[in-house]
Enzyme design. Structure first.
Site, PDB file in Angstrom:
ATOM      1  N   ASN A  32       0.831  -1.217   0.000  1.00  0.00           N
ATOM      2  CA  ASN A  32       0.000   0.000   0.000  1.00  0.00           C
ATOM      3  C   ASN A  32       0.861   1.262   0.000  1.00  0.00           C
ATOM      4  OD1 ASN A  32       0.981   0.214   2.577  1.00  0.00           O
ATOM      5  ND2 ASN A  32      -1.011   0.284   3.604  1.00  0.00           N
ATOM      6  N   LEU A  33       2.167   1.091  -0.125  1.00  0.00           N
ATOM      7  CA  LEU A  33       3.130   2.207  -0.198  1.00  0.00           C
ATOM      8  C   LEU A  33       3.091   3.110   1.043  1.00  0.00           C
ATOM      9  CD1 LEU A  33       2.830   3.194  -3.989  1.00  0.00           C
ATOM     10  CD2 LEU A  33       4.523   1.706  -2.900  1.00  0.00           C
ATOM     11  N   GLY A  36       6.807   1.889   1.931  1.00  0.00           N
ATOM     12  CA  GLY A  36       7.603   1.460   0.776  1.00  0.00           C
ATOM     13  C   GLY A  36       7.577   2.494  -0.339  1.00  0.00           C
ATOM     14  N   TYR A 140       4.187  -3.801  18.660  1.00  0.00           N
ATOM     15  CA  TYR A 140       4.699  -4.371  17.407  1.00  0.00           C
ATOM     16  C   TYR A 140       5.072  -5.845  17.610  1.00  0.00           C
ATOM     17  CZ  TYR A 140       8.192  -5.466  13.851  1.00  0.00           C
ATOM     18  OH  TYR A 140       8.916  -6.084  12.868  1.00  0.00           O
ATOM     19  N   VAL A 183      19.514   1.103  13.293  1.00  0.00           N
ATOM     20  CA  VAL A 183      20.599   1.950  13.814  1.00  0.00           C
ATOM     21  C   VAL A 183      21.678   2.229  12.762  1.00  0.00           C
ATOM     22  CG1 VAL A 183      21.841   0.019  14.905  1.00  0.00           C
ATOM     23  CG2 VAL A 183      22.217   2.320  15.728  1.00  0.00           C
ATOM     24  N   ARG A 207      23.946  -6.199  19.424  1.00  0.00           N
ATOM     25  CA  ARG A 207      22.865  -6.596  18.526  1.00  0.00           C
ATOM     26  C   ARG A 207      23.414  -7.611  17.529  1.00  0.00           C
ATOM     27  NH1 ARG A 207      20.591  -4.591  21.991  1.00  0.00           N
ATOM     28  NH2 ARG A 207      19.085  -2.878  22.029  1.00  0.00           N
TER      29      ARG A 207
HETATM   30  P1  NAD Z   1       9.399  -1.743   5.481  1.00  0.00           P
HETATM   31  O1  NAD Z   1       8.550  -0.796   6.269  1.00  0.00           O
HETATM   32  O2  NAD Z   1      10.527  -1.196   4.681  1.00  0.00           O
HETATM   33  O3  NAD Z   1       8.483  -2.601   4.509  1.00  0.00           O
HETATM   34  C1  NAD Z   1       7.153  -2.938   4.806  1.00  0.00           C
HETATM   35  C2  NAD Z   1       6.340  -2.777   3.541  1.00  0.00           C
HETATM   36  O4  NAD Z   1       4.985  -3.139   3.808  1.00  0.00           O
HETATM   37  C3  NAD Z   1       6.312  -1.335   3.023  1.00  0.00           C
HETATM   38  O5  NAD Z   1       6.592  -1.307   1.636  1.00  0.00           O
HETATM   39  C4  NAD Z   1       4.886  -0.853   3.313  1.00  0.00           C
HETATM   40  O6  NAD Z   1       4.453   0.128   2.385  1.00  0.00           O
HETATM   41  C5  NAD Z   1       4.115  -2.156   3.252  1.00  0.00           C
HETATM   42  N1  NAD Z   1       2.897  -2.148   4.086  1.00  0.00           N
HETATM   43  C6  NAD Z   1       2.805  -1.796   5.388  1.00  0.00           C
HETATM   44  N2  NAD Z   1       1.552  -1.918   5.830  1.00  0.00           N
HETATM   45  C7  NAD Z   1       0.817  -2.374   4.774  1.00  0.00           C
HETATM   46  C8  NAD Z   1      -0.551  -2.691   4.596  1.00  0.00           C
HETATM   47  N3  NAD Z   1      -1.426  -2.569   5.599  1.00  0.00           N
HETATM   48  N4  NAD Z   1      -0.970  -3.131   3.379  1.00  0.00           N
HETATM   49  C9  NAD Z   1      -0.076  -3.262   2.348  1.00  0.00           C
HETATM   50  N5  NAD Z   1       1.238  -2.969   2.456  1.00  0.00           N
HETATM   51  C10 NAD Z   1       1.677  -2.532   3.655  1.00  0.00           C
HETATM   52  O7  NAD Z   1       9.911  -2.830   6.524  1.00  0.00           O
HETATM   53  P2  NAD Z   1      11.095  -3.900   6.397  1.00  0.00           P
HETATM   54  O8  NAD Z   1      12.180  -3.473   7.310  1.00  0.00           O
HETATM   55  O9  NAD Z   1      11.385  -4.200   4.980  1.00  0.00           O
HETATM   56  O10 NAD Z   1      10.391  -5.156   7.070  1.00  0.00           O
HETATM   57  C11 NAD Z   1       9.809  -6.199   6.298  1.00  0.00           C
HETATM   58  C12 NAD Z   1       9.316  -7.277   7.246  1.00  0.00           C
HETATM   59  O11 NAD Z   1      10.405  -7.781   8.007  1.00  0.00           O
HETATM   60  C13 NAD Z   1       8.273  -6.780   8.252  1.00  0.00           C
HETATM   61  O12 NAD Z   1       7.296  -7.795   8.357  1.00  0.00           O
HETATM   62  C14 NAD Z   1       9.047  -6.655   9.549  1.00  0.00           C
HETATM   63  O13 NAD Z   1       8.209  -6.889  10.646  1.00  0.00           O
HETATM   64  C15 NAD Z   1      10.098  -7.732   9.392  1.00  0.00           C
HETATM   65  N6  NAD Z   1      11.339  -7.483  10.142  1.00  0.00           N
HETATM   66  C16 NAD Z   1      12.176  -6.453   9.805  1.00  0.00           C
HETATM   67  C17 NAD Z   1      13.368  -6.275  10.518  1.00  0.00           C
HETATM   68  C18 NAD Z   1      14.356  -5.183  10.201  1.00  0.00           C
HETATM   69  O14 NAD Z   1      15.400  -5.104  10.883  1.00  0.00           O
HETATM   70  N7  NAD Z   1      14.131  -4.344   9.200  1.00  0.00           N
HETATM   71  C19 NAD Z   1      13.684  -7.126  11.587  1.00  0.00           C
HETATM   72  C20 NAD Z   1      12.789  -8.143  11.895  1.00  0.00           C
HETATM   73  C21 NAD Z   1      11.639  -8.334  11.149  1.00  0.00           C
END
Ligand code: NAD
Length: 302
Positions: A32-33, A36, A140, A183, A207
């Site tokens: 849904n951007l 992203g 979360y 971080v 970490r």
């Molecule tokens: P991010 O925020 O960059 O990506 C999430 C994406 O989901 C985004 O493009 C956003 O637009 C989309 N989104 C959010 N809510 C939405 C909705 N309701 N409908 C449709 N699209 C939706 O996050 P990320 O860091 O790439 O994380 C990706 C996954 O990995 C997540 O599930 C997060 O919980 C998990 N995660 C990330 C990390 C990290 O260190 N980045 C660590 C552990 C787990």
């Protein structure tokens, strides 16, 4: 192979989409951007700007009939989850259940879910494994743990195969200072703007930093196993925040300035995730040393 990647416009999802396209898969992206960016979505993927909780998600999955669904879309910002817990619940739990409902109708070879070490909360121990009791300290973490339970119950009730991947602190190109575990992105953004770095507490907190490319290979490896499992995708190694600054200093051309503030409320002191089960179950291992990962990430910021 036909796949759907939710969150394919986000940090980790966009790298996964690139890798799947590179190996010749037909990739549909649902996003849904909200955090992203369209410019990060590989142009060879079919992009659908859809909200996770909408009926359109079910219609699309039933129409496409993907072999695999990689579910990464989430509200992944811990501060936002504290400010708006209901929104977190909607995106991370109701959004996951909506996808699982679609899988019930269309059938998939596997549902691969991105989870997090945030489900554990303050364990008190230095090494976390999959048996460590989960007791989240953020909404979360709670929403991701609840989504895990739904996935397992959908598996038990309707035989939907799954792999749950619990990540450590993921880092790499395209990460922003918002979201989870950023971080490294926070520091690199500050350096780009010639600002001092802020170190919470003494900087000796540890970490388990894992490079995004290794998280991508773990997702792809999850398609190769028939086992339904929950595994930690991590390095099993720790880095302190001060060591991180030293590592960045080895590449950054001018002396890095930083200052200390109080410990951040609710921050855990040490976090290290045992990755042996993932290595065994997925036949996978992380390929990037932190020095190499930091260098690639640094280059992408400059
Ligand atoms: P991010 O925020 O960059 O990506 C999430 C994406 O989901 C985004 O493009 C956003 O637009 C989309 N989104 C959010 N809510 C939405 C909705 N309701 N409908 C449709 N699209 C939706 O996050 P990320 O860091 O790439 O994380 C990706 C996954 O990995 C997540 O599930 C997060 O919980 C998990 N995660 C990330 C990390 C990290 O260190 N980045 C660590 C552990 C787990």
């Amino acid at each position: 192979m036909k796949v759907i990647v939710t969150g394919g416009a986000g940090f980790i999802g966009s790298h996964l989409v690139d890798a799947l396209i590179d190996k010749g898969d037909c990739v549909h992206v649902i996003d849904n951007l909200s955090s992203g960016k369209l410019r990060d979505v590989n142009p060879a993927a079919k992009f659908h700007e859809i909200e996770l909780t909408s009926q359109k998600v079910i219609d699309l999955i039933v129409k496409v009939k993907p072999d695999y669904i990689f579910h990464l879309a989430a509200q992944a910002d811990v501060s936002k989850s504290t400010a708006f817990p209901a929104e977190d619940l909607r995106a991370n739990v109701a959004g996951t259940v909506n996808l699982l409902e679609a899988c019930r109708v269309s059938g998939v070879k596997k549902f691969i879910f991105s989870s997090t070490s945030a489900i554990y909360g303050n364990t008190g121990g230095e090494m976390i494994n999959e048996e460590t009791i989960a007791s989240p300290i953020s909404f979360y973490g709670l929403s991701k743990l609840t989504a895990e339970y739904y996935i397992k119950l959908f598996h038990d009730s309707f035989s939907i195969p799954y792999t749950i991947l619990r990540y450590g602190n993921v880092y790499g190109p395209r990460q922003t200072s918002k979201g989870e575990g950023g971080v490294i992105a926070v520091f690199l953004e500050k350096l780009k703007n010639n600002e001092k770095l802020k170190v919470n507490g003494d900087g000796l907190q540890t970490r388990d930093f894992i490079y995004v490319g290794d998280v991508v290979t773990a997702n792809i490896a999850a398609c190769q196993t028939e086992v339904n499992a929950t595994v930690q995708v991590s390095t099993g190694c720790t880095t302190t925040i001060l060591q991180l600054i030293d590592l960045i200093q080895q590449i950054h051309p001018v002396p890095i300035e930083y200052y200390h503030t109080n410990d951040r409320f609710g921050d855990i002191k040490h976090s290290c995730l045992d990755n042996r089960l993932a290595m065994k179950t997925l036949n996978w291992k992380p390929a990037h040393e932190i020095e190499e990962g930091i260098r690639k990430t640094y280059q992408s910021f400059h």
